[in-house]
Design a protein around this motif. Structure first.
Motif, PDB file in Angstrom:
ATOM      1  N   UNK A 396       0.473  -0.723  -0.358  1.00 58.62           N
ATOM      2  CA  UNK A 396       0.569   0.007   0.294  1.00 58.62           C
ATOM      3  C   UNK A 396       0.938   1.337   0.360  1.00 58.62           C
ATOM      4  N   UNK A 397       1.731   1.274   0.949  1.00 63.02           N
ATOM      5  CA  UNK A 397       3.013   2.267   1.083  1.00 63.02           C
ATOM      6  C   UNK A 397       3.662   2.596  -0.149  1.00 63.02           C
ATOM      7  N   UNK A 398       3.654   1.513  -1.077  1.00 65.02           N
ATOM      8  CA  UNK A 398       4.523   1.873  -2.385  1.00 65.02           C
ATOM      9  C   UNK A 398       3.279   2.236  -4.038  1.00 65.02           C
ATOM     10  N   UNK A 399       2.161   1.727  -3.271  1.00 65.88           N
ATOM     11  CA  UNK A 399       1.039   1.887  -4.510  1.00 65.88           C
ATOM     12  C   UNK A 399       1.164   3.916  -3.509  1.00 65.88           C
ATOM     13  N   UNK A 400       0.689   4.203  -2.798  1.00 67.11           N
ATOM     14  CA  UNK A 400       0.694   5.683  -2.393  1.00 67.11           C
ATOM     15  C   UNK A 400       1.647   6.783  -2.735  1.00 67.11           C
ATOM     16  N   UNK A 401       3.012   6.323  -2.598  1.00 66.02           N
ATOM     17  CA  UNK A 401       3.984   7.094  -3.254  1.00 66.02           C
ATOM     18  C   UNK A 401       3.691   6.695  -4.940  1.00 66.02           C
ATOM     19  N   UNK A 402       3.931   5.890  -5.858  1.00 63.03           N
ATOM     20  CA  UNK A 402       3.920   6.234  -6.708  1.00 63.03           C
ATOM     21  C   UNK A 402       2.498   7.105  -7.435  1.00 63.03           C
ATOM     22  N   UNK A 403       1.468   7.085  -6.744  1.00 58.95           N
ATOM     23  CA  UNK A 403      -0.180   7.869  -6.891  1.00 58.95           C
ATOM     24  C   UNK A 403       0.047   9.437  -6.447  1.00 58.95           C
ATOM     25  N   UNK A 404       1.617   9.358  -5.778  1.00 57.43           N
ATOM     26  CA  UNK A 404       1.400  11.124  -5.558  1.00 57.43           C
ATOM     27  C   UNK A 404       2.180  11.867  -6.069  1.00 57.43           C
ATOM     28  N   UNK A 405       3.090  10.382  -7.165  1.00 62.81           N
ATOM     29  CA  UNK A 405       4.292  10.827  -7.672  1.00 62.81           C
ATOM     30  C   UNK A 405       3.375  11.245  -9.614  1.00 62.81           C
ATOM     31  N   UNK A 406       2.583  10.534  -9.215  1.00 63.53           N
ATOM     32  CA  UNK A 406       1.692  10.502 -10.566  1.00 63.53           C
ATOM     33  C   UNK A 406       0.515  11.668 -10.907  1.00 63.53           C
ATOM     34  N   UNK A 407       0.377  12.808  -9.598  1.00 64.25           N
ATOM     35  CA  UNK A 407       0.057  13.722  -9.089  1.00 64.25           C
ATOM     36  C   UNK A 407      -1.005  13.652  -8.617  1.00 64.25           C
ATOM     37  N   UNK A 408      -1.712  12.204  -8.207  1.00 66.45           N
ATOM     38  CA  UNK A 408      -3.282  11.870  -7.253  1.00 66.45           C
ATOM     39  C   UNK A 408      -2.917  12.349  -5.917  1.00 66.45           C
ATOM     40  N   UNK A 409      -4.141  13.237  -5.244  1.00 65.46           N
ATOM     41  CA  UNK A 409      -4.797  13.510  -3.743  1.00 65.46           C
ATOM     42  C   UNK A 409      -4.157  12.287  -2.915  1.00 65.46           C
ATOM     43  N   UNK A 410      -2.645  12.434  -2.392  1.00 58.48           N
ATOM     44  CA  UNK A 410      -2.770  11.617  -1.628  1.00 58.48           C
ATOM     45  C   UNK A 410      -2.476  12.109   0.174  1.00 58.48           C
ATOM     46  N   UNK A 411      -2.899  11.905   0.895  1.00 57.19           N
ATOM     47  CA  UNK A 411      -2.427  11.694   2.017  1.00 57.19           C
ATOM     48  C   UNK A 411      -1.637  11.429   3.197  1.00 57.19           C
ATOM     49  N   UNK A 412      -1.537  10.084   2.866  1.00 54.66           N
ATOM     50  CA  UNK A 412      -0.858   9.421   3.555  1.00 54.66           C
ATOM     51  C   UNK A 412       0.436   8.780   2.530  1.00 54.66           C
TER      52      UNK A 412
END
Length: 478
Positions: A396-412
């Motif tokens: 989950x942490x890896x997916x959050x990191x990638x999604x954030x790098x793609x520009x999606x709004x991620x808080x954690x």
């Protein structure tokens, strides 16, 4: 009275004799101890272990332990003893062809630290990065292992998979990476022409300074010169180093004969200048190379011999460094073959820049510092499973990191699957037509990795390279 006096005299004389005997014995013992060499003590311990130890050890095992102990006593991550098998593996790493994962490591305080993955190697493709600590190989923990044993554990047949557990300081967590061993040709130099606004620029990548790197450099640069390139970009990012004579040869094609490109400093502080040499057979090529503006790309994985190259170019004003700060390895090692078939590698000198600066532990700062886009720096990590709101995991942490790098709004980005993560997952799935759903599953991970690979494959997303191109165009007046 006479008897008493005689008795006293007898005891007095006996005491003198006894004292003399004791003094002589003690002095003999002192002389024996003080006169014994350190090697006598080693032989003494060897004999005691062989004759008295309850454990059945053959002489080879005892000697191997002593050799390793002497090398490790230096407390230098780059000084190592290698057994006969380990020495063969080590030599193969800089030969024309090898089987492995392609990673340069060093031991520091009992930890095995990645200096750099070799460019385009299985290790690089798997996302292994400089400063990663290897803590486990397959099911074997590395506590107490030697660097030779670690290298041996990573070796195997081409096509076989090896699983590494790494501790990554940048994210303060452990990750598991599966790497497939491969047969790797040591083609250490790759070159192509990049055309920008009708201006041909030579782009040369040096992945390692191996035995045949100078020869490959001459071949590839000759081809570029024939295509009338107007400048050179030399990429030594993630180049872990190699042979000093190899980088010295390449530097000699750029600098005038007899020019100091580095200094060697021995343990007593004596400095010896290293100078470029005359290469008669390529005089014409050297003249053409020296006409060209040069930009060097480096990063935190550029170490040792690649830092010698960067430092010389920067100190001479022959090349502009673009990218990030280099690794910071400022020592030179020599290797000696031993009578038992093994070898020992020792740090024999510090190397200093032409300005007599020691970069060990500090690295070389670029002239133009450029941070890569977070998405370009995303590592490839095998991720599997199915996760939903409320779950907590490394995947989950890896997916959050990638999604954030793609520009999606991620808080954690700590691995807890919260509501904002769910919203980002839904948005990603909709964007790439992954059917309805709000979970992280195999389909999601496959598409995510595909998009990361696609992003990293495009040269326009390599911000350091793009800056190098822009700088060259500026130098050429475009």
């Amino acid at each position: 009275m006479r008897r008493i006096r005689k008795s006293r005299l007898f005891f007095f004389l006996a005491f003198i004799v006894l004292a003399a005997v004791i003094y002589t014995f003690v002095r003999q013992q002192v002389v024996t101890v003080e006169g014994a060499s350190d090697l006598d003590v080693v032989e003494e311990l060897y004999t005691l272990i062989e004759e008295q130890s309850v454990y059945d050890l053959d002489s080879g095992t005892i000697v191997e332990g002593a050799l390793r102990g002497m090398a490790s006593a230096i407390k230098d991550p780059y000084s190592s003893y290698y057994s006969k098998e380990e020495a063969a593996i080590q030599k193969a790493s800089l030969a024309g062809e090898k089987v492995g994962i392609g990673v340069e490591i060093a031991e520091k305080n009992g930890k095995f630290i990645v200096i750099s993955p070799v460019k385009s190697s299985p290790a690089e493709k798997a996302g292994i990065r400089p400063y990663d600590e290897i803590v486990q190989i397959n099911d074997v923990r590395l506590d107490g292992k030697t660097i030779g044993e670690v290298i041996k554990l990573m070796q195997g047949k081409a096509g076989e998979e090896v699983t590494l557990v790494l501790y990554r300081p940048s994210i303060e967590r452990h990750i598991k990476v599966a790497v497939e061993r491969a047969k790797m040709e040591n083609d250490t130099v790759d070159a192509k022409v990049v055309t920008v606004e009708n201006v041909p620029i030579g782009y040369v990548t040096i992945s390692l300074f191996a035995e045949n790197t100078l020869e490959q450099w001459l071949q590839e640069v000759s081809k570029l010169i024939e295509q009338d390139v107007q400048a050179l970009i030399v990429d030594v990012r993630d180049n872990p180093g190699g042979y000093l004579h190899s980088v010295a040869g390449i530097i000699s094609t750029i600098g005038e004969e007899g020019k100091v490109f580095a200094y060697m400093q021995d343990g007593k502080g004596k400095l010896e200048p290293l100078k470029t040499v005359k290469l008669d057979e390529i005089e014409g090529l050297k003249k053409e190379i020296r006409k060209l503006p040069i930009v060097i790309l480096q990063n935190e994985g550029s170490a040792s011999a690649s830092e010698v190259f960067s430092a010389a170019m920067q100190s001479w004003g022959k090349g502009t460094l673009v990218g990030g700060k280099s690794f910071g390895k400022g020592t030179v090692q020599e290797t000696w073959d031993l009578a038992n078939g093994g070898s020992v590698k020792l740090s024999t000198n510090k190397w200093l820049t032409p300005k007599e600066t020691w970069i060990n532990g500090k690295g070389i700062k670029p002239d133009v510092e450029v941070d890569q886009h977070p998405l370009y720096m995303i590592e490839f990590i095998p991720v599997r499973g199915s996760f939903e709101v409320g779950d907590f995991s490394e995947e989950v942490a890896y997916a959050q990191k990638v999604l954030h790098a793609f520009g999606f709004q991620i808080v954690r980005q700590d691995g807890y699957f919260d509501e904002t993560t769910r919203e980002a997952v839904v948005a990603f799935r909709e964007k790439y037509d992954l059917h309805d759903g709000d979970k992280l599953d195999e389909l999601f991970f496959e598409k995510m990795q595909e998009q990361v690979a696609l992003y990293k494959s495009k040269a326009e997303n390599d911000l350091q390279l793009q800056m190098a191109v822009s700088y060259v165009m500026h130098k050429l007046g475009h």
